[in-house]
Design an enzyme around this catalytic site. Sequence first.
Site, PDB file in Angstrom:
ATOM      1  CB  CYS A   1      43.355  28.890  39.075  1.00 23.98           C
ATOM      2  SG  CYS A   1      42.691  30.310  39.966  1.00 23.98           S
TER       3      CYS A   1
ATOM      4  CB  CYS B   1      36.403  33.116  19.391  1.00 21.94           C
ATOM      5  SG  CYS B   1      35.985  32.620  21.064  1.00 21.94           S
TER       6      CYS B   1
ATOM      7  CB  CYS C   1      31.791  26.445  21.986  1.00 24.66           C
ATOM      8  SG  CYS C   1      33.391  26.548  22.815  1.00 24.66           S
TER       9      CYS C   1
ATOM     10  CB  CYS D   1      40.922  28.727  22.212  1.00 22.31           C
ATOM     11  SG  CYS D   1      39.684  27.612  22.908  1.00 22.31           S
TER      12      CYS D   1
ATOM     13  CG  ASP E   1      34.423  29.598  50.166  1.00 16.33           C
ATOM     14  OD1 ASP E   1      35.211  28.963  49.450  1.00 16.33           O
ATOM     15  OD2 ASP E   1      33.902  30.676  49.808  1.00 16.33           O
TER      16      ASP E   1
ATOM     17  CB  CYS F   1      37.275  26.240  17.010  1.00 16.02           C
ATOM     18  SG  CYS F   1      35.810  27.285  17.168  1.00 16.02           S
TER      19      CYS F   1
ATOM     20  CD  GLN G   1      38.521  23.245  40.273  1.00 16.31           C
ATOM     21  OE1 GLN G   1      38.942  23.793  39.261  1.00 16.31           O
ATOM     22  NE2 GLN G   1      39.020  23.503  41.475  1.00 16.31           N
TER      23      GLN G   1
ATOM     24  CG  PHE H   1      40.354  29.908  49.943  1.00 16.58           C
ATOM     25  CD1 PHE H   1      39.921  31.229  49.870  1.00 16.58           C
ATOM     26  CD2 PHE H   1      41.563  29.647  50.546  1.00 16.58           C
ATOM     27  CE1 PHE H   1      40.705  32.261  50.389  1.00 16.58           C
ATOM     28  CE2 PHE H   1      42.357  30.661  51.069  1.00 16.58           C
ATOM     29  CZ  PHE H   1      41.924  31.973  50.990  1.00 16.58           C
TER      30      PHE H   1
END
Length: 405
Positions: free
Chosen positions: A363, A69, A146, A72, A289, A63, A242, A269
Amino acid sequence: MTEHRLRIDAMSRRGEGLAGAGQQRLFIAGALPGEEVLADGDGAQLSLTSVLRASPERIDPLCSHYGRCGGCQLQHWQDAPYRAWKAAQVSEALAARGLIHPAPDCVDAHGAGRRRVSLHARQASGKVTAGYMAARSHALIDISKCPILEPVLGPAFDIARAMAAQLGDCDVALSATLTGLDASVRAERGAVKARQAELPQLIHDLGLARLSVNGEIIATAVSPRVMLGRAEVVIPPGGFLQATALGEATLARFVLDAVGMAKSVADLFCGIGPFSFRLAESARVAAFDSDRGAIAALNDAVRSTAGLKPITASVRDLFREPLVPNEMKDFDAVVFDPPRAGAEAQARQLARSQVRTVVAVACDAQSFARDAALLTAGGYALKRLVTVDQFKWSSHVEIAALFMR
């Protein structure tokens, strides 16, 4: 500002090069292990100025915005060592909690790219800009495209600029769905009120499926739908998905394989049901949830989807009111997929339960390791573990794990 000549010893959890030792650890974004670099700064966070001796693992980023930016961190690292480092984040977090497990496989789940994006859009001196914030900064980097997004999100930056032209400074979240782009905007309420009459036209001008502003649906051309197993679900405004379609499918395959022949499963959840609907092809599912919009969307889809085992979906804050052992006694398996903070309260109750099979999706490596330690202290064994890389070239990692009594 002081210039430092440094050798990079390792990578930090945030994907920065680490130099020094003990109390003098220095963090240099853009540096790789084994490199010799020059870096500027007077604190622990230094700026890379030049690479004197490059690692053979260094590659050219894909990129043109990379390095400015903040989206990433690791496009400059070859794939194999990058994925090994990402998997090691999980085994090291577990080891810090006294749990020894080999570094898990790291599955590349980037697929066609990310299907959701959150952009900042600003209007100043007659100019409108849209993009991501610079690394470790509130400065906005104006971006036209992007490469990590699904191709259908190509117009995202023009859409965000169009929103800012109407509403002034705003944040624009876009999700790619089967029926088009779903836009959810956060803007100053006064600006929204002043432009209320013009806003519905934007879905036609910008080719959107739906437009919501500050949580209120402004106009819908077609309901934004996603397929979850055999169910077609209308996502709520700003609803969570996701990051990639392949990431969701990869995690779902792990969950289904882990619960095996279970006939009754709790999905905690649960969101809009990415696991619930797939589980219900062979098992009764009780889904919970705290997000009322997500539960409403799940229940609507249950009513319109044939061929599934019963699904009951309830609103419940599992942080404050986790399921207790007596409520879980009839489940063959429990699946939980909490936000980044993890599921500490629920893990404590699971540790006291007699549920045979627990599948954890997470996560964040640190909160996952804490919850895993609670489960193992309660008599569970960590049987299987995988990392799933759907946030490619970032320090974020998804984790799926099977625990059994």
